[in-house]
Design a protein around this motif. Structure first.
Motif, PDB file in Angstrom:
ATOM      1  N   CYS A   1       0.856  -1.185   0.000  1.00 14.81           N
ATOM      2  CA  CYS A   1       0.000   0.000   0.000  1.00 14.81           C
ATOM      3  C   CYS A   1       0.895   1.240   0.000  1.00 14.81           C
ATOM      4  O   CYS A   1       1.793   1.370   0.826  1.00 14.81           O
TER       5      CYS A   1
ATOM      6  N   ARG B   1       0.216   4.145   0.852  1.00 13.12           N
ATOM      7  CA  ARG B   1      -0.058   5.091   1.932  1.00 13.12           C
ATOM      8  C   ARG B   1       0.568   4.613   3.254  1.00 13.12           C
ATOM      9  O   ARG B   1       1.293   5.346   3.895  1.00 13.12           O
ATOM     10  N   CYS B   2       0.326   3.352   3.621  1.00 10.67           N
ATOM     11  CA  CYS B   2       0.832   2.885   4.919  1.00 10.67           C
ATOM     12  C   CYS B   2       2.004   1.918   4.772  1.00 10.67           C
ATOM     13  O   CYS B   2       2.598   1.517   5.770  1.00 10.67           O
TER      14      CYS B   2
ATOM     15  N   HIS C   1      -4.917   0.816   0.396  1.00 10.59           N
ATOM     16  CA  HIS C   1      -6.079   0.363   1.154  1.00 10.59           C
ATOM     17  C   HIS C   1      -7.139   1.446   1.092  1.00 10.59           C
ATOM     18  O   HIS C   1      -6.818   2.629   1.042  1.00 10.59           O
TER      19      HIS C   1
ATOM     20  N   CYS D   1      -6.654   2.858   5.706  1.00 11.05           N
ATOM     21  CA  CYS D   1      -5.376   2.417   6.265  1.00 11.05           C
ATOM     22  C   CYS D   1      -5.384   2.564   7.776  1.00 11.05           C
ATOM     23  O   CYS D   1      -6.036   3.434   8.331  1.00 11.05           O
TER      24      CYS D   1
HETATM   25 ZN   LIG Z   1      -2.589   1.155   3.584  1.00 16.95          ZN
END
Ligand SMILES: [Zn+2]
Length: 191
Positions: free
Chosen positions: A72, A74-75, A136, A139
């Motif tokens: 992912c 983002r995370c 996701h 997240c």
């Molecule tokens: Zn994520």
């Protein structure tokens, strides 16, 4: 597992082949995957259709379905990505004819051969079907306000968040992962 086919014979006899492939065999796709994890099932079918002006046109249909893990943006944790594709290609005798067919027809053309490696085609289509910007939907890591990025997070994370933000328009195309399944995947020891 037989993956090499003679495309002329295969389509003339309306043959079918099916099999499974794991991320460890997909060397080009591995860089895009979380720990190279993917589990795919594929099915290939050949057909021929009579041309009005005589002769035949040959087609290959490819279906690929399965689940893989990506990172992912983002995370930076793993996320499950489902693949479900169904594509038909018209077979050309060489690159020149394939280029011509690609211009004229809505259907994609590929060059057939006596030793056609199905795995290459499967991997190409699998890579193209992967989300360009996997994220996701929700997240665990809260997003930092834009002004604090850089000061508060590592360069890797901030770059990922930046990419994530730039591509947020595409987020609708990412499948919503089942959090329990993702958790189960994370808890599993490496195969
Ligand atoms: Zn994520």
């Amino acid at each position: 597992m037989k993956r090499l086919i003679n495309t002329s014979e295969f389509t003339r006899s309306s043959s079918q082949l099916a099999g499974q492939v794991n991320g460890s065999e997909l060397l080009r796709a591995a860089d895009l995957l979380f720990e190279g994890r993917a589990s795919l099932e594929w099915q290939v079918a050949g057909t021929q259709k009579k041309r009005v002006e005589g002769g035949f046109e040959s087609y290959l249909n490819l279906k690929v379905s399965g689940v893989s893990q990506m990172v992912c943006l983002r995370c930076l944790n793993s996320m499950e990505v489902k693949t479900e594709l169904d594509r038909t290609f018209r077979l050309a005798k060489d690159e020149l004819q394939a280029a011509k067919l690609d211009q004229d027809e809505e259907i994609d053309a590929i060059v057939g051969s006596e030793r056609f490696e199905l795995l290459d085609l499967i991997e190409d289509e699998f890579i193209m079907a992967l989300p360009y910007s996997p994220k996701h939907e929700n997240c665990a890591l809260p997003e930092l306000p834009a002004t604090k990025i850089g000061a508060k997070v590592s360069s890797n994370a901030s770059r990922s968040q930046q990419i994530a933000r730039e591509n947020s328009v595409n987020s609708a195309t990412v499948e919503k992962p089942n959090p329990f399944r993702v958790l189960a995947q994370l808890k599993k020891p490496n195969p």
